[in-house]
Design a protein around this motif. Structure first.
Motif, PDB file in Angstrom:
ATOM      1  N   TRP A   1     -10.897  12.712   7.451  1.00  0.00           N
ATOM      2  CA  TRP A   1     -10.739  11.593   8.413  1.00  0.00           C
ATOM      3  C   TRP A   1      -9.232  11.786   9.089  1.00  0.00           C
ATOM      4  O   TRP A   1      -9.289  11.113  10.043  1.00  0.00           O
ATOM      5  CB  TRP A   1     -10.424  10.570   7.466  1.00  0.00           C
ATOM      6  N   ALA A   2      -8.561  12.678   8.930  1.00  0.00           N
ATOM      7  CA  ALA A   2      -7.372  13.123   9.498  1.00  0.00           C
ATOM      8  C   ALA A   2      -7.760  13.437  11.183  1.00  0.00           C
ATOM      9  O   ALA A   2      -7.080  13.391  12.174  1.00  0.00           O
ATOM     10  CB  ALA A   2      -6.350  14.284   8.901  1.00  0.00           C
ATOM     11  N   ASP A   3      -8.978  14.097  11.368  1.00  0.00           N
ATOM     12  CA  ASP A   3      -9.505  14.415  12.500  1.00  0.00           C
ATOM     13  C   ASP A   3      -9.390  13.289  13.570  1.00  0.00           C
ATOM     14  O   ASP A   3      -9.898  12.992  14.690  1.00  0.00           O
ATOM     15  CB  ASP A   3     -10.573  15.170  12.600  1.00  0.00           C
TER      16      ASP A   3
ATOM     17  N   SER B   1      -7.950  -4.028   2.832  1.00  0.00           N
ATOM     18  CA  SER B   1      -7.207  -2.930   3.664  1.00  0.00           C
ATOM     19  C   SER B   1      -6.795  -1.862   2.675  1.00  0.00           C
ATOM     20  O   SER B   1      -6.499  -2.031   1.737  1.00  0.00           O
ATOM     21  CB  SER B   1      -6.156  -3.650   4.551  1.00  0.00           C
ATOM     22  N   PHE B   2      -6.803  -0.496   3.086  1.00  0.00           N
ATOM     23  CA  PHE B   2      -6.056   0.458   2.556  1.00  0.00           C
ATOM     24  C   PHE B   2      -5.614   1.501   3.289  1.00  0.00           C
ATOM     25  O   PHE B   2      -5.554   1.450   4.516  1.00  0.00           O
ATOM     26  CB  PHE B   2      -7.234   1.121   1.767  1.00  0.00           C
ATOM     27  N   LEU B   3      -5.015   2.483   2.774  1.00  0.00           N
ATOM     28  CA  LEU B   3      -4.133   3.560   3.244  1.00  0.00           C
ATOM     29  C   LEU B   3      -4.894   4.688   3.696  1.00  0.00           C
ATOM     30  O   LEU B   3      -5.374   5.345   2.787  1.00  0.00           O
ATOM     31  CB  LEU B   3      -2.947   3.751   2.875  1.00  0.00           C
ATOM     32  N   LEU B   4      -5.298   5.264   4.868  1.00  0.00           N
ATOM     33  CA  LEU B   4      -5.960   6.426   5.130  1.00  0.00           C
ATOM     34  C   LEU B   4      -5.289   7.031   6.191  1.00  0.00           C
ATOM     35  O   LEU B   4      -5.050   6.688   7.393  1.00  0.00           O
ATOM     36  CB  LEU B   4      -7.354   5.873   5.616  1.00  0.00           C
ATOM     37  N   ASN B   5      -4.940   8.347   5.892  1.00  0.00           N
ATOM     38  CA  ASN B   5      -4.037   9.294   6.781  1.00  0.00           C
ATOM     39  C   ASN B   5      -2.808   8.516   7.465  1.00  0.00           C
ATOM     40  O   ASN B   5      -2.536   8.524   8.410  1.00  0.00           O
ATOM     41  CB  ASN B   5      -5.159   9.769   7.903  1.00  0.00           C
ATOM     42  N   GLY B   6      -2.266   7.676   6.291  1.00  0.00           N
ATOM     43  CA  GLY B   6      -0.901   7.300   6.735  1.00  0.00           C
ATOM     44  C   GLY B   6      -1.084   5.874   7.509  1.00  0.00           C
ATOM     45  O   GLY B   6      -0.185   5.390   7.959  1.00  0.00           O
ATOM     46  N   VAL B   7      -2.392   5.401   7.688  1.00  0.00           N
ATOM     47  CA  VAL B   7      -2.601   4.167   8.691  1.00  0.00           C
ATOM     48  C   VAL B   7      -3.356   3.178   7.776  1.00  0.00           C
ATOM     49  O   VAL B   7      -3.985   3.490   7.177  1.00  0.00           O
ATOM     50  CB  VAL B   7      -3.471   4.704   9.630  1.00  0.00           C
ATOM     51  N   VAL B   8      -2.853   2.019   7.807  1.00  0.00           N
ATOM     52  CA  VAL B   8      -3.297   0.889   7.393  1.00  0.00           C
ATOM     53  C   VAL B   8      -4.575   0.487   7.979  1.00  0.00           C
ATOM     54  O   VAL B   8      -4.747   0.013   9.171  1.00  0.00           O
ATOM     55  CB  VAL B   8      -2.457  -0.494   7.316  1.00  0.00           C
ATOM     56  N   VAL B   9      -5.715   0.719   7.360  1.00  0.00           N
ATOM     57  CA  VAL B   9      -7.030   0.273   8.026  1.00  0.00           C
ATOM     58  C   VAL B   9      -7.943  -0.577   7.022  1.00  0.00           C
ATOM     59  O   VAL B   9      -7.819  -0.618   5.760  1.00  0.00           O
ATOM     60  CB  VAL B   9      -7.794   1.541   8.393  1.00  0.00           C
ATOM     61  N   GLY B  10      -8.943  -1.402   7.934  1.00  0.00           N
ATOM     62  CA  GLY B  10      -9.774  -2.297   6.956  1.00  0.00           C
ATOM     63  C   GLY B  10     -10.786  -1.467   6.575  1.00  0.00           C
ATOM     64  O   GLY B  10     -11.339  -0.529   7.278  1.00  0.00           O
ATOM     65  N   THR B  11     -11.563  -1.947   5.473  1.00  0.00           N
ATOM     66  CA  THR B  11     -12.671  -1.056   5.021  1.00  0.00           C
ATOM     67  C   THR B  11     -13.960  -1.164   6.048  1.00  0.00           C
ATOM     68  O   THR B  11     -14.706  -0.693   6.108  1.00  0.00           O
ATOM     69  CB  THR B  11     -13.151  -1.584   3.598  1.00  0.00           C
ATOM     70  N   ASP B  12     -13.870  -2.305   6.886  1.00  0.00           N
ATOM     71  CA  ASP B  12     -14.950  -2.627   7.825  1.00  0.00           C
ATOM     72  C   ASP B  12     -14.968  -1.320   8.718  1.00  0.00           C
ATOM     73  O   ASP B  12     -15.805  -1.101   9.537  1.00  0.00           O
ATOM     74  CB  ASP B  12     -14.619  -3.843   8.570  1.00  0.00           C
ATOM     75  N   LYS B  13     -13.824  -0.662   8.853  1.00  0.00           N
ATOM     76  CA  LYS B  13     -13.642   0.473   9.851  1.00  0.00           C
ATOM     77  C   LYS B  13     -14.791   1.655   9.501  1.00  0.00           C
ATOM     78  O   LYS B  13     -15.164   2.244  10.229  1.00  0.00           O
ATOM     79  CB  LYS B  13     -12.430   1.017   9.941  1.00  0.00           C
ATOM     80  N   ILE B  14     -15.058   1.864   8.245  1.00  0.00           N
ATOM     81  CA  ILE B  14     -16.045   2.848   7.939  1.00  0.00           C
ATOM     82  C   ILE B  14     -17.440   2.571   8.487  1.00  0.00           C
ATOM     83  O   ILE B  14     -17.983   3.450   9.039  1.00  0.00           O
ATOM     84  CB  ILE B  14     -16.058   2.793   6.297  1.00  0.00           C
ATOM     85  N   GLY B  15     -18.039   1.258   8.457  1.00  0.00           N
ATOM     86  CA  GLY B  15     -19.347   0.899   9.056  1.00  0.00           C
ATOM     87  C   GLY B  15     -19.107   1.130  10.702  1.00  0.00           C
ATOM     88  O   GLY B  15     -20.055   1.544  10.993  1.00  0.00           O
ATOM     89  N   HIS B  16     -17.940   0.609  11.140  1.00  0.00           N
ATOM     90  CA  HIS B  16     -17.942   0.664  12.523  1.00  0.00           C
ATOM     91  C   HIS B  16     -17.827   2.317  13.015  1.00  0.00           C
ATOM     92  O   HIS B  16     -18.510   2.838  13.774  1.00  0.00           O
ATOM     93  CB  HIS B  16     -16.571   0.273  13.053  1.00  0.00           C
TER      94      HIS B  16
ATOM     95  N   LEU C   1       0.886  -1.175   0.112  1.00  0.00           N
ATOM     96  CA  LEU C   1       0.018  -0.080  -0.109  1.00  0.00           C
ATOM     97  C   LEU C   1       0.721   1.195   0.059  1.00  0.00           C
ATOM     98  O   LEU C   1       1.547   1.658   1.098  1.00  0.00           O
ATOM     99  CB  LEU C   1      -1.000   0.098   1.318  1.00  0.00           C
ATOM    100  N   THR C   2       0.737   1.997  -1.065  1.00  0.00           N
ATOM    101  CA  THR C   2       1.775   3.147  -1.357  1.00  0.00           C
ATOM    102  C   THR C   2       1.046   4.441  -1.595  1.00  0.00           C
ATOM    103  O   THR C   2       1.535   5.543  -1.507  1.00  0.00           O
ATOM    104  CB  THR C   2       2.667   2.792  -2.598  1.00  0.00           C
ATOM    105  N   GLN C   3      -0.383   4.189  -1.665  1.00  0.00           N
ATOM    106  CA  GLN C   3      -1.147   5.331  -2.024  1.00  0.00           C
ATOM    107  C   GLN C   3      -2.231   5.843  -1.132  1.00  0.00           C
ATOM    108  O   GLN C   3      -3.061   5.086  -0.720  1.00  0.00           O
ATOM    109  CB  GLN C   3      -1.975   5.302  -3.455  1.00  0.00           C
ATOM    110  N   ASP C   4      -1.949   6.884  -0.349  1.00  0.00           N
ATOM    111  CA  ASP C   4      -2.687   7.269   0.580  1.00  0.00           C
ATOM    112  C   ASP C   4      -4.298   7.784   0.000  1.00  0.00           C
ATOM    113  O   ASP C   4      -4.280   8.548  -0.900  1.00  0.00           O
ATOM    114  CB  ASP C   4      -2.102   8.477   1.526  1.00  0.00           C
ATOM    115  N   SER C   5      -5.365   7.365   0.513  1.00  0.00           N
ATOM    116  CA  SER C   5      -6.686   7.901   0.076  1.00  0.00           C
ATOM    117  C   SER C   5      -7.198   8.885   0.769  1.00  0.00           C
ATOM    118  O   SER C   5      -8.484   9.097   0.794  1.00  0.00           O
ATOM    119  CB  SER C   5      -7.452   6.502   0.037  1.00  0.00           C
ATOM    120  N   LEU C   6      -6.797   9.733   1.732  1.00  0.00           N
ATOM    121  CA  LEU C   6      -7.117  10.702   2.560  1.00  0.00           C
ATOM    122  C   LEU C   6      -8.051  11.575   1.574  1.00  0.00           C
ATOM    123  O   LEU C   6      -8.989  12.020   2.179  1.00  0.00           O
ATOM    124  CB  LEU C   6      -5.952  11.337   3.303  1.00  0.00           C
ATOM    125  N   ASP C   7      -7.251  12.157   0.723  1.00  0.00           N
ATOM    126  CA  ASP C   7      -7.987  13.166  -0.156  1.00  0.00           C
ATOM    127  C   ASP C   7      -9.189  12.757  -0.875  1.00  0.00           C
ATOM    128  O   ASP C   7     -10.469  13.333  -0.529  1.00  0.00           O
ATOM    129  CB  ASP C   7      -7.360  13.887  -1.015  1.00  0.00           C
TER     130      ASP C   7
END
Length: 257
Positions: free
Chosen positions: A218-220, A120-135, A27-33
């Motif tokens: 999401w950075a917040d 899993s994907f990169l969000l704000n520099g953190v590896v997170v699972g897509t399930d975290k969106i629902g949580h 995972l090299t591409q951050d999806s924050l934006d």
């Protein structure tokens, strides 16, 4: 925006667990934006629809309902479904037989056997699972409603009502995810700031119409505590034995270096 997914059938089962260890280095591409953009589009649309459905009256219930329309899990939320399908976000693609849970039995984890492993994907520099969106959106909302509408003490909600000891965790997948619990709490923070606080997301203009006042990022909220390879989970006995075996074979540990 996300409208194209309305034409798709949401027939895939919700992926109840993720593997943040396998292929995390790819995972090299951050999806924050990108993810910020999608959530702000949802908030903008919610404002538009709430103002249209309830003109000349700022209805909090209506606005919240419009946000939930895009984020609630019906097998999986529209936002999460988009996240799994879009080419705009780089994701891992790990099957159960390739994951740290390889060899887990149906008895130990009916959730993994029926739903597989999430992305899993990169969000704000953190590896997170897509399930975290629902949580974040839905369990976070349940926390918020439990405190503000049902009168429960937040500390009791965090300790007793996270669900990871039951259907959301050990009972279904064999995994008690503290990263899920962190996302739940951060979702509570999000909903708590929707209308109140120093910088609420929504403002009622002249008592008549909603205005999207504060941009979402999401950075917040997203922190390393959302990463299950850093914020280590607990497992039932059967899942733990397989994870330990697979860790030994791959020279892995939790937390990862």
């Amino acid at each position: 925006m996300l409208s194209f997914i309305l034409a798709l059938s949401i027939s895939t089962a919700h992926a109840y667990e993720v593997d943040n260890f396998t292929d995390r280095h790819t995972l090299t591409q951050d999806s924050l934006d990108i993810m910020n953009r999608e959530v702000n589009r949802i908030l903008d649309r919610a404002v538009f629809e709430a103002n249209k459905e309830s003109p000349d009256r700022c209805s909090r219930a209506m606005l919240r309902q419009e946000i939930v329309r895009w984020t609630r899990p019906e097998i999986v939320s529209l936002l999460e479904f988009w996240l799994v399908l879009t080419d705009d976000v780089q994701r891992t693609s790990v099957g159960l037989s390739d994951s740290i849970y390889r060899g887990v039995t149906l008895t130990d984890s009916p959730g993994m056997w029926s739903a597989g492993i999430g992305r899993s994907f990169l969000l704000n520099g953190v590896v997170v699972g897509t399930d975290k969106i629902g949580h974040f959106f839905m369990q976070g909302l349940e926390y918020y409603k439990s405190v503000t509408e049902d009168g429960h003490v937040l500390e009791d909600v965090l300790r007793k009502e996270h669900g990871e000891d039951g259907v959301w965790g050990l009972a279904m997948t064999g995994v008690k995810s503290y990263a899920d619990m962190t996302a739940n709490y951060d979702g509570y923070r999000f909903w708590s700031q929707m209308f109140l606080g120093r910088r609420p997301y929504m403002r009622c203009e002249q008592g008549r119409r909603w205005v999207h006042e504060r941009e979402f990022t999401w950075a917040d909220y997203v922190s390393p505590a959302w990463d299950e390879a850093l914020n280590c989970s607990d497992f039932n006995a059967g899942v733990a034995s397989r994870v330990e075996h697979n860790f030994s074979e791959r020279n892995l540990k939790c937390p990862v270096d």
